[in-house]
Design a protein around this motif. Structure first.
Motif, PDB file in Angstrom:
ATOM      1  N   TYR A  63       6.375  -4.335 -13.057  1.00  0.00           N
ATOM      2  CA  TYR A  63       5.125  -3.909 -13.419  1.00  0.00           C
ATOM      3  C   TYR A  63       4.350  -3.666 -12.082  1.00  0.00           C
ATOM      4  O   TYR A  63       4.042  -4.387 -11.309  1.00  0.00           O
ATOM      5  CB  TYR A  63       4.159  -4.911 -14.190  1.00  0.00           C
ATOM      6  CG  TYR A  63       5.134  -5.169 -15.634  1.00  0.00           C
ATOM      7  CD1 TYR A  63       5.085  -4.088 -16.735  1.00  0.00           C
ATOM      8  CD2 TYR A  63       6.143  -6.131 -15.652  1.00  0.00           C
ATOM      9  CE1 TYR A  63       5.774  -4.336 -17.666  1.00  0.00           C
ATOM     10  CE2 TYR A  63       6.939  -6.242 -16.825  1.00  0.00           C
ATOM     11  CZ  TYR A  63       6.736  -5.646 -17.954  1.00  0.00           C
ATOM     12  OH  TYR A  63       7.420  -5.559 -19.079  1.00  0.00           O
ATOM     13  N   GLY A  64       3.748  -2.349 -11.917  1.00  0.00           N
ATOM     14  CA  GLY A  64       2.964  -2.158 -10.858  1.00  0.00           C
ATOM     15  C   GLY A  64       1.472  -1.812 -11.254  1.00  0.00           C
ATOM     16  O   GLY A  64       1.346  -1.436 -12.317  1.00  0.00           O
ATOM     17  N   GLN A  65       0.562  -2.060 -10.546  1.00  0.00           N
ATOM     18  CA  GLN A  65      -0.829  -2.215 -10.935  1.00  0.00           C
ATOM     19  C   GLN A  65      -1.695  -1.730  -9.450  1.00  0.00           C
ATOM     20  O   GLN A  65      -1.309  -2.365  -8.547  1.00  0.00           O
ATOM     21  CB  GLN A  65      -1.263  -3.508 -11.557  1.00  0.00           C
ATOM     22  CG  GLN A  65      -2.789  -3.287 -11.755  1.00  0.00           C
ATOM     23  CD  GLN A  65      -3.135  -4.784 -12.089  1.00  0.00           C
ATOM     24  OE1 GLN A  65      -2.740  -5.874 -11.833  1.00  0.00           O
ATOM     25  NE2 GLN A  65      -3.986  -4.857 -13.384  1.00  0.00           N
ATOM     26  N   ILE A  66      -2.333  -0.661  -9.832  1.00  0.00           N
ATOM     27  CA  ILE A  66      -3.529  -0.465  -8.691  1.00  0.00           C
ATOM     28  C   ILE A  66      -5.032  -0.823  -9.042  1.00  0.00           C
ATOM     29  O   ILE A  66      -5.164  -0.926 -10.075  1.00  0.00           O
ATOM     30  CB  ILE A  66      -3.617   1.203  -8.553  1.00  0.00           C
ATOM     31  CG1 ILE A  66      -2.293   2.046  -8.433  1.00  0.00           C
ATOM     32  CG2 ILE A  66      -4.585   1.506  -7.741  1.00  0.00           C
ATOM     33  CD1 ILE A  66      -2.400   3.364  -8.363  1.00  0.00           C
ATOM     34  N   PRO A  67      -5.113  -1.926  -8.284  1.00  0.00           N
ATOM     35  CA  PRO A  67      -6.328  -2.668  -8.466  1.00  0.00           C
ATOM     36  C   PRO A  67      -7.731  -1.625  -8.786  1.00  0.00           C
ATOM     37  O   PRO A  67      -7.660  -0.520  -8.281  1.00  0.00           O
ATOM     38  CB  PRO A  67      -6.582  -3.297  -6.996  1.00  0.00           C
ATOM     39  CG  PRO A  67      -5.534  -3.335  -6.304  1.00  0.00           C
ATOM     40  CD  PRO A  67      -4.519  -2.213  -6.797  1.00  0.00           C
ATOM     41  N   SER A  68      -8.519  -2.033  -9.280  1.00  0.00           N
ATOM     42  CA  SER A  68      -9.928  -1.352  -9.577  1.00  0.00           C
ATOM     43  C   SER A  68     -10.298  -1.165  -7.969  1.00  0.00           C
ATOM     44  O   SER A  68     -10.432  -1.500  -7.309  1.00  0.00           O
ATOM     45  CB  SER A  68     -10.880  -2.044 -10.466  1.00  0.00           C
ATOM     46  OG  SER A  68     -10.413  -2.520 -11.694  1.00  0.00           O
ATOM     47  N   GLY A  69     -10.891   0.334  -8.122  1.00  0.00           N
ATOM     48  CA  GLY A  69     -11.588   0.936  -6.836  1.00  0.00           C
ATOM     49  C   GLY A  69     -11.753   2.341  -7.092  1.00  0.00           C
ATOM     50  O   GLY A  69     -10.964   3.155  -7.727  1.00  0.00           O
ATOM     51  N   ARG A 102       0.741  -1.114  -0.127  1.00  0.00           N
ATOM     52  CA  ARG A 102       0.052  -0.013   0.012  1.00  0.00           C
ATOM     53  C   ARG A 102       0.900   1.409  -0.210  1.00  0.00           C
ATOM     54  O   ARG A 102       1.943   1.330   0.671  1.00  0.00           O
ATOM     55  CB  ARG A 102      -1.039   0.090   1.061  1.00  0.00           C
ATOM     56  CG  ARG A 102      -1.767  -1.203   1.543  1.00  0.00           C
ATOM     57  CD  ARG A 102      -2.743  -1.111   2.629  1.00  0.00           C
ATOM     58  NE  ARG A 102      -1.893  -0.757   3.687  1.00  0.00           N
ATOM     59  CZ  ARG A 102      -2.521  -0.397   5.003  1.00  0.00           C
ATOM     60  NH1 ARG A 102      -3.755  -0.370   5.033  1.00  0.00           N
ATOM     61  NH2 ARG A 102      -1.716  -0.015   6.141  1.00  0.00           N
ATOM     62  N   MET A 103       0.470   2.340  -0.756  1.00  0.00           N
ATOM     63  CA  MET A 103       1.057   3.659  -0.655  1.00  0.00           C
ATOM     64  C   MET A 103       0.295   4.193   0.408  1.00  0.00           C
ATOM     65  O   MET A 103      -0.883   4.057   0.656  1.00  0.00           O
ATOM     66  CB  MET A 103       1.092   4.417  -2.200  1.00  0.00           C
ATOM     67  CG  MET A 103       1.735   3.599  -3.159  1.00  0.00           C
ATOM     68  SD  MET A 103       1.568   4.675  -4.670  1.00  0.00           S
ATOM     69  CE  MET A 103       0.179   3.720  -5.377  1.00  0.00           C
ATOM     70  N   PRO A 159      -3.844   0.749  -2.486  1.00  0.00           N
ATOM     71  CA  PRO A 159      -3.173  -0.650  -2.538  1.00  0.00           C
ATOM     72  C   PRO A 159      -2.708  -0.632  -3.806  1.00  0.00           C
ATOM     73  O   PRO A 159      -3.226   0.039  -5.145  1.00  0.00           O
ATOM     74  CB  PRO A 159      -4.415  -1.462  -2.341  1.00  0.00           C
ATOM     75  CG  PRO A 159      -5.721  -0.633  -2.941  1.00  0.00           C
ATOM     76  CD  PRO A 159      -5.462   0.465  -2.476  1.00  0.00           C
ATOM     77  N   TYR A 160      -1.634  -1.442  -4.158  1.00  0.00           N
ATOM     78  CA  TYR A 160      -1.013  -1.797  -5.387  1.00  0.00           C
ATOM     79  C   TYR A 160      -0.334  -2.950  -5.465  1.00  0.00           C
ATOM     80  O   TYR A 160       0.018  -3.686  -4.254  1.00  0.00           O
ATOM     81  CB  TYR A 160      -0.053  -0.630  -5.780  1.00  0.00           C
ATOM     82  CG  TYR A 160       1.257  -0.489  -4.900  1.00  0.00           C
ATOM     83  CD1 TYR A 160       2.393  -1.071  -5.376  1.00  0.00           C
ATOM     84  CD2 TYR A 160       1.129   0.161  -3.679  1.00  0.00           C
ATOM     85  CE1 TYR A 160       3.586  -1.159  -4.490  1.00  0.00           C
ATOM     86  CE2 TYR A 160       2.526   0.307  -2.962  1.00  0.00           C
ATOM     87  CZ  TYR A 160       3.628  -0.570  -3.370  1.00  0.00           C
ATOM     88  OH  TYR A 160       4.831  -0.292  -2.503  1.00  0.00           O
ATOM     89  N   ASN A 161       0.019  -3.571  -6.488  1.00  0.00           N
ATOM     90  CA  ASN A 161       0.576  -4.944  -6.706  1.00  0.00           C
ATOM     91  C   ASN A 161       1.615  -4.604  -7.411  1.00  0.00           C
ATOM     92  O   ASN A 161       1.777  -3.881  -8.332  1.00  0.00           O
ATOM     93  CB  ASN A 161      -0.552  -5.875  -7.335  1.00  0.00           C
ATOM     94  CG  ASN A 161      -1.738  -6.049  -6.398  1.00  0.00           C
ATOM     95  OD1 ASN A 161      -1.748  -6.342  -5.217  1.00  0.00           O
ATOM     96  ND2 ASN A 161      -2.826  -6.003  -7.038  1.00  0.00           N
ATOM     97  N   ILE A 162       2.730  -5.667  -7.442  1.00  0.00           N
ATOM     98  CA  ILE A 162       3.887  -5.759  -8.352  1.00  0.00           C
ATOM     99  C   ILE A 162       3.816  -7.220  -9.124  1.00  0.00           C
ATOM    100  O   ILE A 162       3.447  -8.129  -8.593  1.00  0.00           O
ATOM    101  CB  ILE A 162       5.196  -5.686  -7.412  1.00  0.00           C
ATOM    102  CG1 ILE A 162       5.305  -4.461  -6.453  1.00  0.00           C
ATOM    103  CG2 ILE A 162       6.438  -6.000  -8.296  1.00  0.00           C
ATOM    104  CD1 ILE A 162       5.520  -3.235  -7.338  1.00  0.00           C
ATOM    105  N   HIS A 163       4.120  -6.935 -10.470  1.00  0.00           N
ATOM    106  CA  HIS A 163       3.941  -8.132 -11.271  1.00  0.00           C
ATOM    107  C   HIS A 163       5.301  -8.176 -11.911  1.00  0.00           C
ATOM    108  O   HIS A 163       6.110  -7.051 -12.331  1.00  0.00           O
ATOM    109  CB  HIS A 163       2.844  -7.982 -12.234  1.00  0.00           C
ATOM    110  CG  HIS A 163       1.525  -8.037 -11.608  1.00  0.00           C
ATOM    111  ND1 HIS A 163       1.063  -9.045 -11.337  1.00  0.00           N
ATOM    112  CD2 HIS A 163       0.878  -6.958 -11.137  1.00  0.00           C
ATOM    113  CE1 HIS A 163      -0.373  -8.645 -10.807  1.00  0.00           C
ATOM    114  NE2 HIS A 163      -0.366  -7.578 -10.751  1.00  0.00           N
TER     115      HIS A 163
END
Length: 163
Positions: free
Chosen positions: A140-146, A95-96, A105-109
């Motif tokens: 690759y960073g991704q912020i989930p839908s929300g 999380r940032m 929240p964010y994810n790393i891929h």
């Protein structure tokens, strides 16, 4: 007349002796030059994960690309790069923070299709590194839908290189 020739010869010989170059003496030596390159590896975050401005009033699925760079002074096998959870991780979620009470929240891929998520303290790379050739590792960073609260959010992830 003979006397004059002898005088002329003596005069010419004296003149040549006075103008002849004096030869300098020389001496030579070899200067040794040495260096030792340490057997090391280094990792840098070449390109940060910098998400665009998100419209907090609508659902989003924001993705960005970052780059880690590994350079070793000799070839290495079995090199790993692990990524910690960041300063604000909670319940297995990176999380940032806005510096207050709001989190994003964010994810790393490890892939652009977001099929391979990098877990907290998980590996993003496991393999070999060539000597003195930069290895670029895409992140690759991704912020989930929300829908999220307005603010400027940041985080820092510790990246560990093991060789």
């Amino acid at each position: 007349m003979k006397r004059m020739t002898v005088k002329s010869a003596a005069l010419v010989t004296g003149f040549l002796a006075a103008t002849a170059p004096v030869m300098a003496a020389q001496s030579t030596a070899n200067l040794a030059v040495t260096a030792t390159v340490a057997d090391t590896c280094a990792i840098t975050a070449t390109t940060a994960l910098a998400f665009a401005t998100i419209d907090g009033g609508s659902v989003t699925d924001e993705s960005v690309n970052g780059i880690l760079t590994v350079v070793c002074t000799s070839a290495k096998t079995g090199v790993t790069v692990d990524m910690a959870g960041g300063n604000n991780a909670s319940g297995g979620q990176r999380r940032m923070s806005d510096g207050g009470t709001a989190f994003l929240p964010y994810n790393i891929h490890s892939d652009s299709g977001h099929a391979s998520e990098v877990a907290i303290d998980g590996e993003i790379y496991n393999g070999d590194v060539s000597a003195a050739v930069p290895l670029l590792i895409n992140v690759y960073g991704q912020i989930p839908s929300g829908s999220y609260t307005a603010g400027v959010y940041t985080d820092t992830i510790l990246v560990t290189l093991t060789y």
